[in-house]
Structure formats: structure tokens, C-alpha cells
Write a protein that holds these residues in place. Structure first.
Motif: not given
Lengths: 260, 155
Positions: A91, A94-95, A98-99
Motif C-alpha cells: 500500500l 503504491n501511494v 509515484p511521488v
């Protein structure tokens, strides 16, 4: 072996001496001359105030060392755990990934204006810029280290009835350690690289400042002296991490050789 | 099924939405930090509002072109020279033993530390910038070439 090394260094200095001191061809005549650099380097009363025998050089070097190590340690303390967590929890990966991938390609030096505007004083912006590249290097390698652990170890841990936190401490962290140390070596290198940039633009002291000050004050030997000290310190820092890493992950080498 | 048929399978993937939430969270934190005055720099809304004016200026696109050219030139020169030197050092053990110590001495010097010397040496600012880009790319490529040669099986 040593003979060839001496030959290489001899050729390098001979080329420098010939091109700059003797011939002064083309634009080589604008560069600092070898004889002046060497005499200034070992002079007790250097013309431009900086030599191996003056305390000023060590003050600049000491400030740079402090900045690099503060930045490096913060990068490790922030980037290491985040990288391990990103590798460990899907989790979070995934969160946050990308940042991370959005910010990572921005060169550390491109952050200098923002850092100077946002952070107070002269130390914080320089340390922040020095930390950035090191942070991404540790984070990414900690993450890759966790991802590279073979599934077998997780299954073995499950068979042994390890809980989630035991898996983290007994499998994930030691399994990722060799890759983490590769990351730390890279991080130390890029920390020195970005430090110079930060000091050139925002600093009022340190080796990066010394080099650029040598340019603006036309104290050319100081430029070369600063570069030499930077090279030696950077090399020493990387070697130190390689030695520590080699000791902490010696079991890895044994396992590899056992597998062979 | 229908979603997949439309080539929009990524819409059904929770990872996509989680990633989107992460990026949205980043911009929200940025906006909040600007709102409560932690950041003196513009917030995301101001940056977005400034974009149309910026992209209408030709100098903006020229800076893309200029930086792109410098990176390409610096990288290409570094790649060619590092490959040539790396291969030569791989072929000749004597050359490798001679050149390696000098290169190891120069390698840890940060590329930016070459800035003053390259301003002194290179005639134009363009060549100075390309040289610094070159310095940043040369040693990583050379090290990789040497490592690649070492990995070749001696059989």
C-alpha cells in the motif's frame, strides 16, 4: 604495479607542467601553473592565505565535512526506513512511490533557489541540498534491497511462525543490507557533489566556497588546493563506507562463496 | 470485462488510484504549507496560473532546446571518450595500470568543482557548460565500461 602508477601520475604532472608552465599554449596559459600550486600548497606563508600549513584550509575543510556528514546521516535516517517500508508494504509503495519518482529526477542543484528562499540562515539550505541526492540514493537502494530478497526467505519465516514485525527485523532489514550499503556509497558520493554546488551558490565558507572564491579573487592556486582536498575527502568517505559495509555484510560474502 | 476491453484496465487497478492519491496528497501538503505560511515560495495554484504566460514566451522553449543540446553534447562526448578509453584500458593491462591511478585521483573531485578552471580554460560559456556536463557523465560511464570488461569470462 607501483611503477605503472608512478608512471601514470608522472605523465599527468608532466603534461600539466609542459602545457601550462612551459608552453602556455592556447588557453592553457590561463590555468594555474603546477610549480605555483605546489609551492603554495607547502608554503607556510602562502600568497593567497591557503596552504596545507595554514589553519584556514582546515577550517574550510572541517565545515564541509560537518555539512556532508550531517546531510548524509539525515539522508540515511530518513531514506533508509522509508525505502525499507516502501519495499515491505504494498500500500505504501503504491501511494508514495509515484511521488518519489516524480521528485527524484529533479537535480539537487535545481533545488538551491527554493532552499535559499524557504530555509533560514546559510547552513540549512546548503545541508538540505547536500542531503537531497543522498536521500534518494539511500531510499531507492533500500527499496530495491528489500525487493531483491528471495521469496524463499519469507516463506521460511512464515514456516517458523514469525510475526509481521519479526519478518521486518529478521528478514527484510538484513536481506536488504548489502544493497543498502551500495546505496550509502552512492549517497556519500553525491552528497559531496551537491555540497560543492550548495556552497558555490549559497555558502560563505567551506571547500566549495574556497574554490569559487579563488576564482573571483583570482587566487588560482586556491582553486586547485580546494579541488585536491575535496577529492581526498570524498575518496576517504567512500572508502570508509565500503569498509563498514564489508564488515557488516560479511555473512553475505560467505553465503555467496558457499553457493559457488 | 468491459473496462478491459476498452483498454482501460488501469482504471480498475487499485494501484493506479493509490498512486493518484499519493500525488494528490503531495500537492495538498504543498498547498497547505503555502497557505499557513511555511513556504514563502508560490503554492501549486499560483504555479499553475503562471504556466500559460511562461509557455507563451519563446525564451522558455529556447531554454529547453539549449539545455537539451548541452546534455546531449556533453553526454555524447563523454560516452565516446569513456568507451574508447575504457576499451583501451581493457585491452592493454599496461595502459590500465598507468591510467587508473590518475583517474581514481580525479574521479572523486565533484564535477562542479571544475567550474572555475573550466571558465578560465574554455573560451565560451557554452563550451564551459558542455564541459561540466561531460565531467558529470564521463566517470560513471568509464567505471561501467571497466566493470563490464571485468565481467567478461576469461574463458
Amino acid at each position: 604495479m607501483l611503477g605503472f602508477a608512478a608512471l601514470g601520475c608522472g605523465l599527468f604532472f608532466a603534461a600539466w607542467f609542459l602545457l601550462v608552465d612551459v608552453l602556455g599554449l592556447w588557453r592553457f596559459r590561463f590555468l594555474p601553473s603546477l610549480t605555483v600550486v605546489i609551492t603554495q600548497l607547502f608554503s607556510s606563508h602562502p600568497r593567497y592565505g591557503i596552504s596545507l600549513l595554514t589553519p584556514d584550509l582546515y577550517e574550510h575543510a572541517w565545515i564541509s565535512i560537518l555539512r556532508v556528514y550531517v546531510a548524509f546521516l539525515s539522508a540515511v535516517l530518513i531514506g533508509g526506513p522509508i525505502g525499507i517500508l516502501l519495499g515491505w508494504s504494498r500500500l505504501l509503495r503504491n501511494v508514495l512511490f509515484p511521488v518519489v519518482e516524480m521528485l527524484r529526477p529533479i537535480p539537487p542543484l535545481a533545488w538551491v533557489p527554493l532552499a535559499v528562499l524557504t530555509l533560514s540562515g546559510t547552513e540549512l539550505p546548503v545541508i538540505f541540498v547536500t542531503m537531497l541526492a543522498a536521500l534518494f540514493a539511500t531510499l531507492l537502494n533500500a527499496y530495491l534491497g528489500v525487493r531483491s530478497i528471495e521469496e524463499v526467505y519469507f516463506r521460511a519465516a512464515a514456516c517458523l511462525g514469525y510475526g509481521r514485525w519479526q519478518v521486518l527485523w529478521r528478514v527484510v532489514v538484513p536481506g536488504a543490507l548489502p544493497t543498502i550499503f551500495t546505496g550509502l556509497e552512492i549517497a556519500m558520493g553525491v552528497a559531496w557533489f551537491s555540497l560543492v554546488g550548495g556552497e558555490l551558490i549559497a555558502g560563505k565558507s567551506g571547500l566549495g566556497y574556497l574554490i569559487f572564491d579563488g576564482y573571483t579573487q583570482i587566487a588560482l592556486p586556491n582553486i586547485v588546493i580546494g579541488m585536491i582536498v575535496l577529492g581526498v575527502l570524498g575518496y576517504g568517505s567512500s572508502t570508509m563506507i565500503r569498509l563498514i559495509g564489508g564488515r557488516l555484510t560479511s555473512w553475505q560474502g560467505r553465503r555467496m562463496s558457499a553457493a559457488l | 470485462m468491459r473496462v478491459r476491453a476498452w483498454g482501460l484496465a488501469w482504471l480498475a487497478n487499485p494501484a493506479f488510484w493509490q498512486g493518484l492519491a499519493g500525488i494528490a496528497g503531495f500537492f495538498a501538503v504543498w498547498a497547505l504549507a503555502h497557505r499557513i505560511g511555511w513556504l514563502v515560495v508560490p503554492g501549486p495554484a499560483e504555479v499553475a496560473a503562471g504556466l500559460p504566460r511562461l509557455v507563451s514566451e519563446p525564451t522558455y522553449w529556447l531554454s529547453w532546446l539549449g539545455s537539451g543540446q548541452r546534455v546531449l553534447a556533453g553526454f555524447a562526448i563523454a560516452a565516446v571518450l569513456a568507451l574508447a578509453l575504457g576499451l583501451a584500458m581493457g585491452v592493454s593491462r599496461k595502459l590500465r595500470l598507468t591510467a587508473f591511478p590518475v583517474l581514481e585521483f580525479l574521479r572523486p573531485i565533484p564535477p562542479l568543482a571544475w567550474l572555475p578552471l573550466s571558465i578560465l580554460f574554455w573560451p565560451t560559456s557554452e563550451t564551459t557548460m558542455t564541459f561540466l556536463t561531460f565531467m558529470g557523465a564521463f566517470f560513471p560511464i568509464l567505471i561501467s565500461v571497466l566493470a563490464g570488461i571485468d565481467r567478461v569470462d576469461s574463458r
